[in-house]
Write a protein that holds these residues in place. Structure first.
Motif, PDB file in Angstrom:
ATOM      1  N   VAL A   2      -4.075 -35.366  16.194  1.00  0.00           N
ATOM      2  CA  VAL A   2      -4.796 -34.097  16.155  1.00  0.00           C
ATOM      3  C   VAL A   2      -5.452 -33.862  17.510  1.00  0.00           C
ATOM      4  CG1 VAL A   2      -6.719 -32.866  15.098  1.00  0.00           C
ATOM      5  CG2 VAL A   2      -5.257 -34.296  13.684  1.00  0.00           C
ATOM      6  N   TYR A   3      -5.282 -32.654  18.044  1.00  0.00           N
ATOM      7  CA  TYR A   3      -5.975 -32.239  19.258  1.00  0.00           C
ATOM      8  C   TYR A   3      -6.837 -31.040  18.900  1.00  0.00           C
ATOM      9  CZ  TYR A   3      -2.414 -35.055  21.508  1.00  0.00           C
ATOM     10  OH  TYR A   3      -1.587 -36.086  21.877  1.00  0.00           O
ATOM     11  N   ARG A   4      -8.104 -31.095  19.275  1.00  0.00           N
ATOM     12  CA  ARG A   4      -9.024 -30.032  18.882  1.00  0.00           C
ATOM     13  C   ARG A   4      -9.849 -29.580  20.071  1.00  0.00           C
ATOM     14  NH1 ARG A   4     -13.961 -28.708  16.851  1.00  0.00           N
ATOM     15  NH2 ARG A   4     -13.914 -27.296  15.075  1.00  0.00           N
ATOM     16  N   LEU A   5      -9.988 -28.267  20.200  1.00  0.00           N
ATOM     17  CA  LEU A   5     -10.833 -27.671  21.217  1.00  0.00           C
ATOM     18  C   LEU A   5     -11.821 -26.771  20.491  1.00  0.00           C
ATOM     19  CD1 LEU A   5     -11.428 -27.229  24.226  1.00  0.00           C
ATOM     20  CD2 LEU A   5      -9.816 -25.323  24.153  1.00  0.00           C
ATOM     21  N   GLY A  30     -13.462 -23.696  16.177  1.00  0.00           N
ATOM     22  CA  GLY A  30     -12.485 -24.557  16.815  1.00  0.00           C
ATOM     23  C   GLY A  30     -11.041 -24.160  16.570  1.00  0.00           C
ATOM     24  N   TYR A  31     -10.206 -24.586  17.496  1.00  0.00           N
ATOM     25  CA  TYR A  31      -8.754 -24.493  17.376  1.00  0.00           C
ATOM     26  C   TYR A  31      -8.232 -25.924  17.307  1.00  0.00           C
ATOM     27  CZ  TYR A  31      -3.927 -24.524  18.871  1.00  0.00           C
ATOM     28  OH  TYR A  31      -2.594 -24.776  18.943  1.00  0.00           O
ATOM     29  N   THR A  32      -7.378 -26.210  16.325  1.00  0.00           N
ATOM     30  CA  THR A  32      -6.816 -27.556  16.172  1.00  0.00           C
ATOM     31  C   THR A  32      -5.301 -27.478  16.176  1.00  0.00           C
ATOM     32  OG1 THR A  32      -8.728 -28.173  14.834  1.00  0.00           O
ATOM     33  CG2 THR A  32      -6.837 -29.645  14.748  1.00  0.00           C
ATOM     34  N   TYR A  33      -4.687 -28.369  16.935  1.00  0.00           N
ATOM     35  CA  TYR A  33      -3.235 -28.515  16.972  1.00  0.00           C
ATOM     36  C   TYR A  33      -2.901 -29.828  16.280  1.00  0.00           C
ATOM     37  CZ  TYR A  33       1.481 -29.184  18.774  1.00  0.00           C
ATOM     38  OH  TYR A  33       2.822 -29.390  18.882  1.00  0.00           O
ATOM     39  N   TRP A  34      -2.146 -29.754  15.198  1.00  0.00           N
ATOM     40  CA  TRP A  34      -1.777 -30.903  14.385  1.00  0.00           C
ATOM     41  C   TRP A  34      -0.338 -31.273  14.727  1.00  0.00           C
ATOM     42  CZ3 TRP A  34      -5.356 -32.425  10.506  1.00  0.00           C
ATOM     43  CH2 TRP A  34      -6.423 -31.543  10.312  1.00  0.00           C
ATOM     44  N   VAL A  35      -0.115 -32.438  15.307  1.00  0.00           N
ATOM     45  CA  VAL A  35       1.225 -32.896  15.656  1.00  0.00           C
ATOM     46  C   VAL A  35       1.829 -33.559  14.427  1.00  0.00           C
ATOM     47  CG1 VAL A  35       2.577 -34.369  17.180  1.00  0.00           C
ATOM     48  CG2 VAL A  35       0.519 -33.258  18.039  1.00  0.00           C
ATOM     49  N   ALA A  40       7.274 -29.577  11.047  1.00  0.00           N
ATOM     50  CA  ALA A  40       6.839 -28.906  12.272  1.00  0.00           C
ATOM     51  C   ALA A  40       5.328 -29.041  12.441  1.00  0.00           C
ATOM     52  CB  ALA A  40       7.232 -27.436  12.209  1.00  0.00           C
ATOM     53  N   SER A  41       4.909 -28.977  13.664  1.00  0.00           N
ATOM     54  CA  SER A  41       3.480 -29.051  13.954  1.00  0.00           C
ATOM     55  C   SER A  41       2.762 -27.843  13.368  1.00  0.00           C
ATOM     56  CB  SER A  41       3.258 -29.109  15.459  1.00  0.00           C
ATOM     57  OG  SER A  41       3.855 -30.278  15.978  1.00  0.00           O
ATOM     58  N   ASN A  42       1.459 -27.951  13.236  1.00  0.00           N
ATOM     59  CA  ASN A  42       0.661 -26.919  12.614  1.00  0.00           C
ATOM     60  C   ASN A  42      -0.496 -26.558  13.540  1.00  0.00           C
ATOM     61  OD1 ASN A  42      -0.395 -25.202  10.625  1.00  0.00           O
ATOM     62  ND2 ASN A  42       0.056 -26.661   8.993  1.00  0.00           N
TER      63      ASN A  42
END
Length: 134
Positions: A2-5, A30-35, A40-42
């Motif tokens: 998980v990457y979160r900004l 926040g915006y979160t990118y789930w690998v 597929a990523s979310n």
């Protein structure tokens, strides 16, 4: 993974201030990118009011935090989990240390639609975080 900004805005007041500590909080967006490995990523957007109990201290102030907010996911599939809907609630708990204008800590985040839709598998993320205040 998980990457979160995120960005946070402190509450303008505090409550129950004693020699032990004080209750305060912040708004978190926040915006979160789930690998994903299997699907597929979310992506998700979240907004959460978070209450913080900050213990008194001179140079280092320990704290605990908890909050419940909302999140929107780009897909209802997350690995083997079916979230049931794009709309989710975000529950969080955490602890850490504040010093100068910085903060380090750990958080557990849980996303679920609270049974408003089925299925409601939910998903969790556990994070280490660093915050620099301007």
């Amino acid at each position: 993974m998980v990457y979160r900004l995120g960005t946070q805005f402190d509450f303008s007041s505090s409550w129950f201030q004693t020699s032990v500590g004080r209750l305060t909080g912040y708004w978190d967006a926040g915006y979160t990118y789930w690998v994903g490995d299997e699907t597929a990523s979310n992506h998700s957007l979240s907004f959460t009011p978070v209450f913080v109990y900050e213990f008194a201290g001179q140079s280092v102030r320990p704290f605990v935090e908890a909050g419940i907010g909302v999140a929107l996911f780009s897909s209802t599939e997350m690995e083997d989990n079916d979230l049931g809907s794009s709309f989710q609630f975000e529950d969080r708990v955490g602890l850490g240390l504040r010093f100068a204008n910085q903060e380090v800590g750990v958080r557990a985040l849980h996303y679920s639609n609270a049974g408003l839709q089925t299925p409601n598998d939910g998903v969790e993320a556990y994070t280490l975080h660093y915050r620099l205040s301007f």
